[in-house]
Scaffold this motif. Sequence first.
Motif: not given
Length: 396
Positions: A115, A117, A126, A130, A157, A164
Amino acid sequence: MTDDRNIFIVRCGEVALKGLNKPYFERMLVERIKKMLKKYDGAEVKRHEGLIFVRTDKSFSKGEIIGQISKVFGVASISPAVEVETDIDKIGEAAVKVMLELIEEKGVQTFKVEAKRADKTFPIQSPEIGRIIGAKILIGCKVLKVDVHNPECLLFVDVRRDKSYIYEQKISGFGGLPLGTNGKGMILLSGGIDSPVAAWMMAKRGMMIEAVHFHSYPYTSERAQEKVEELASIVATYCGRFKMHVINLLPIQEEIVQHCPEEETTILVRRFMMRIAERVAEEKGCTMLITGENLGQVASQTAEAIVVTDASVKMPVMRPLIAMDKVDIMAKAQEIGTFETSIQPYEDCCTVFLPKHPTTKPKIEKILESESRIDVETLIETAVASKETVNIFPQD
């Protein structure tokens, strides 16, 4: 979750390093992607927060769209993505759906969530994003296991302010710089392996190209020229349509054979080709010549021969293949799709009147002495005046 259109995330490569000039390069890249996708009705290309987003109707094949975008110079990678509202629960629902599809399509058994952010106001950092999304996937996809070292699927992600994005592929593009950001050059285009690759490589650096092609009709056939036009059209799939100026070199070759030493024929012909290409380049607003020459490959490409060749023109000469091995050039030709056409056995003007023992270490004094025996300027002017121009369009 918004899923009425296919969404692709396009990342810049070198363009991202351009500092204060970055917006200009990004705008050029967006315009090039738009041009590449203009035949796809409704295709939308926009810059947003350092990325380029492409949206197309779902009736178009994802693979076909990716293939088109990947040909645009300046594109580092492409990811088909799922767009979702920036809400941790909705991101989790979308991630589960993506993984269920991957289980069905690819038989995925292990995964890892990575992930990022991008929106620093989002309240979850982040690493925690995840972990949360990974836990939701484990609950929703009972057959999956987490493997942080060697997962079969790495799920990305990307959390942003409004929307997103979830994706699992990063498909490489060719990189480089957008076309039109680095001037215009004239490629001396033959039917061989090297010059189409050289044209492609300079276009990859952002240079618009035109081409000049020499033939020796009737010693070379019309089919040989058609082969070169086919090669040019393959190059045009990457750099857009361009003009190719076709010139009959035979009268010059005959003059050289009649009045000059046989062993100097190759280098003398090459000097004429460069001069003619320079004249055409000046007419067409090009700032440099481009050749597919490779150091030491043939008699006209020794260090001494290249020095004597360059002495015939004032315009800079770009030789992007100069230090490449032939096998590497062939590999690149295969990658860009020109190789199979290049190896078709049709005549080339350079093979006409080829001397048995061409000089490999020409002396400029001797070459100038030989050229004094023929009317160089008249031959060049006649050749340029007789050129025919062909419009080259991208191969369908």
